[in-house]
Design an enzyme around this catalytic site. Structure first.
Site, PDB file in Angstrom:
ATOM      1  N   GLU A 284     -26.393  10.338 -65.077  1.00 14.65           N
ATOM      2  CA  GLU A 284     -26.828   9.224 -64.224  1.00 14.65           C
ATOM      3  C   GLU A 284     -26.593   7.898 -64.939  1.00 14.65           C
ATOM      4  O   GLU A 284     -26.145   6.918 -64.348  1.00 14.65           O
ATOM      5  CB  GLU A 284     -28.308   9.363 -63.865  1.00 14.65           C
TER       6      GLU A 284
ATOM      7  N   ASP B 178     -37.827   7.204 -61.206  1.00 16.02           N
ATOM      8  CA  ASP B 178     -39.211   7.676 -61.262  1.00 16.02           C
ATOM      9  C   ASP B 178     -40.190   6.520 -61.366  1.00 16.02           C
ATOM     10  O   ASP B 178     -41.302   6.584 -60.849  1.00 16.02           O
ATOM     11  CB  ASP B 178     -39.381   8.625 -62.462  1.00 16.02           C
TER      12      ASP B 178
ATOM     13  N   GLY C 112     -36.568  12.466 -64.084  1.00 15.15           N
ATOM     14  CA  GLY C 112     -37.470  13.473 -63.511  1.00 15.15           C
ATOM     15  C   GLY C 112     -36.713  14.724 -63.078  1.00 15.15           C
ATOM     16  O   GLY C 112     -37.234  15.833 -63.146  1.00 15.15           O
TER      17      GLY C 112
ATOM     18  N   GLY D 152     -31.482  13.555 -57.000  1.00 12.00           N
ATOM     19  CA  GLY D 152     -32.872  13.534 -56.562  1.00 12.00           C
ATOM     20  C   GLY D 152     -33.020  13.532 -55.052  1.00 12.00           C
ATOM     21  O   GLY D 152     -32.045  13.394 -54.303  1.00 12.00           O
TER      22      GLY D 152
ATOM     23  N   ASP E 207     -28.725   5.467 -56.843  1.00 13.02           N
ATOM     24  CA  ASP E 207     -29.542   6.499 -57.496  1.00 13.02           C
ATOM     25  C   ASP E 207     -31.022   6.228 -57.260  1.00 13.02           C
ATOM     26  O   ASP E 207     -31.410   5.132 -56.826  1.00 13.02           O
ATOM     27  CB  ASP E 207     -29.237   6.500 -59.010  1.00 13.02           C
ATOM     28  N   GLY E 208     -31.808   7.259 -57.519  1.00 12.78           N
ATOM     29  CA  GLY E 208     -33.256   7.106 -57.413  1.00 12.78           C
ATOM     30  C   GLY E 208     -33.847   6.707 -58.746  1.00 12.78           C
ATOM     31  O   GLY E 208     -33.111   6.406 -59.691  1.00 12.78           O
TER      32      GLY E 208
ATOM     33  N   LYS F 127     -36.082   7.041 -65.598  1.00 15.00           N
ATOM     34  CA  LYS F 127     -35.405   8.063 -64.796  1.00 15.00           C
ATOM     35  C   LYS F 127     -35.375   9.365 -65.579  1.00 15.00           C
ATOM     36  O   LYS F 127     -35.727   9.398 -66.752  1.00 15.00           O
ATOM     37  CB  LYS F 127     -33.970   7.606 -64.483  1.00 15.00           C
TER      38      LYS F 127
ATOM     39  N   THR G 228     -34.337  11.426 -52.933  1.00 15.05           N
ATOM     40  CA  THR G 228     -34.044  10.201 -52.164  1.00 15.05           C
ATOM     41  C   THR G 228     -32.536  10.068 -51.976  1.00 15.05           C
ATOM     42  O   THR G 228     -32.042   9.770 -50.891  1.00 15.05           O
ATOM     43  CB  THR G 228     -34.618   8.952 -52.872  1.00 15.05           C
TER      44      THR G 228
END
Ligand code: DER
Length: 223
Positions: A106, A87, A99, A29, A84-85, A97, A31
């Site tokens: 992940e 949502d 997205g 992602g 990790d990012g 998560k 970020t």
């Protein structure tokens, strides 16, 4: 723009948590992009020695461009840290998560890590999960049936498409986006969805997070 500045700030902050010799799970992602960039700078400037396992083909490309040596689970049993990012992040640090359609790998690298660090801008913080449609990775063979079974749990899933064709994940599967609107009991819903044969993985990450780094207007908040 403002949101990008926040993403860059939390990505760089998380990169400082990576120490020499670590095996690092690399999330996916926009970020995480900034975190990867920052790790690359430390490898170039400070000679940081790490190896990374990427959670998507896109992350693997960014990592290679950043000069991060890549490895895999044939060489690494456990990761020291995964960054990790997300949502959505709720008050209990449960996540939605997926997205970016990378949720399966992940979740693997999250479970494989001693420490699971989430980096988000403040727009991802919610009281209750569900406003963001829950991504679910499913077997293409039976996706209609799986969608029908999930709809009995209270939403009408839609097949994620990419230019008129079903989006195919890095693992060769499909993604159903499930608009539950509110998910008051995410652990229960996760178990119910996972029990449907044909569901491969859900974007509900329950009790997995060690630390959440939140980019706020003039502040970075650690929770
Ligand atoms: O797909 C994912 O789970 C990504 O981590 C996503 O949730 C976060 O992406 P962003 O950092 O681009 O918002």
């Amino acid at each position: 723009n403002e949101q990008d500045k926040l993403k860059k700030a939390v990505g760089e902050k998380a990169a400082t948590m990576v120490k020499d010799g670590m095996k690092v799970g690399l999330g996916s992602g926009s970020t995480v992009y900034w975190m990867i960039r920052s790790l690359g700078e430390r490898i170039q400037k400070d000679g940081l020695k790490i190896e990374g396992i990427p959670s998507s083909n896109q992350t693997a490309i960014w990592a290679e461009e950043a000069g991060i040596p890549l490895t895999d689970f044939s060489h690494v049993k456990e990761l020291d840290i995964t960054i990790d990012g997300a949502d959505e992040v709720d008050a209990n640090n449960h996540l939605i998560k997926g997205g970016g359609a990378a949720l399966f790998r992940e979740k693997v690298i999250a479970q494989a890590a001693k420490e699971f660090v989430i980096i988000v801008d403040q727009s991802k913080i919610v009281d209750t999960l569900g406003e963001f449609s829950l991504p679910v990775e499913v077997l293409p063979f039976s996706w209609h049936r799986t969608a029908n079974e999930i709809s009995k749990l209270g939403c009408v899933p839609t097949l994620r498409v990419n230019e008129e064709e079903p989006l195919v994940t890095d693992n060769g599967n499909y993604i159903l986006d499930c608009p539950f609107k509110v998910i008051p009991f995410p652990d229960k819903l996760n178990k119910e969805i996972k029990s449907i044969v044909g569901v491969i993985e859900t974007g509900l990450f329950i009790d997995m997070v060690t630390t959440v780094i939140v980019g706020e207007k003039d502040n970075i908040n650690i929770k």
